[in-house]
Design an enzyme around this catalytic site. Structure first.
Site, PDB file in Angstrom:
ATOM      1  N   ILE A   1       0.831  -1.033  -0.166  1.00  0.00           N
ATOM      2  CA  ILE A   1       0.066   0.013  -0.096  1.00  0.00           C
ATOM      3  C   ILE A   1       0.913   1.053  -0.121  1.00  0.00           C
ATOM      4  CG2 ILE A   1      -1.795   1.365   1.199  1.00  0.00           C
ATOM      5  CD1 ILE A   1      -2.763  -1.413   0.314  1.00  0.00           C
ATOM      6  N   HIS A   2       1.027   1.744  -1.165  1.00  0.00           N
ATOM      7  CA  HIS A   2       1.834   3.104  -1.221  1.00  0.00           C
ATOM      8  C   HIS A   2       0.810   4.070  -1.833  1.00  0.00           C
ATOM      9  CE1 HIS A   2       1.765   2.388  -5.604  1.00  0.00           C
ATOM     10  NE2 HIS A   2       1.793   1.130  -5.469  1.00  0.00           N
ATOM     11  N   ALA A   3       1.471   5.304  -2.227  1.00  0.00           N
ATOM     12  CA  ALA A   3       0.324   6.511  -2.496  1.00  0.00           C
ATOM     13  C   ALA A   3      -0.935   5.980  -3.294  1.00  0.00           C
ATOM     14  CB  ALA A   3       1.224   7.522  -3.194  1.00  0.00           C
TER      15      ALA A   3
ATOM     16  N   GLU B   1      -2.788  -3.003 -10.323  1.00  0.00           N
ATOM     17  CA  GLU B   1      -1.268  -2.551 -10.553  1.00  0.00           C
ATOM     18  C   GLU B   1      -0.728  -3.770 -11.245  1.00  0.00           C
ATOM     19  OE1 GLU B   1      -0.026   0.559  -7.483  1.00  0.00           O
ATOM     20  OE2 GLU B   1       0.376  -1.636  -6.747  1.00  0.00           O
TER      21      GLU B   1
END
Length: 88
Positions: free
Chosen positions: A14-16, A87
């Site tokens: 979980i990134h930006a 993604e």
């Protein structure tokens, strides 16, 4: 109250970008939504809160929802995790 265990399936964690998608989706609902990891609990409607969880690949989070549209909110956010935030 509705609870669901969610596993981070995308390799980057979980990134930006995923945090923004989670918060945007959560804000479509009126119920209260929290994400928990270990002893940390954050408002799922807060991008910064979600990012600070530092949830990496294969982390297990607990999503808690409380309110009139809690079931729909949990289903919507769970589908984001299942799709790996599109993604991969």
């Amino acid at each position: 109250m509705t609870e669901k265990l969610l596993t981070v399936r995308n390799r980057a964690g979980i990134h930006a970008r995923p945090a923004a998608i989670i918060a945007q989706t959560a804000n479509k609902f009126s119920c209260e939504l929290t994400l928990e990891k270990d002893s940390t609990s954050v408002n799922a409607k807060s991008i910064m809160g979600v990012i600070t969880m530092a949830a990496s690949y294969n982390s297990v989070l607990t999503l808690k929802a409380d309110g009139v549209d809690e079931k729909e909110a949990v289903d919507a956010i769970a589908s984001l995790f299942e799709s790996k935030f599109e993604e991969e």
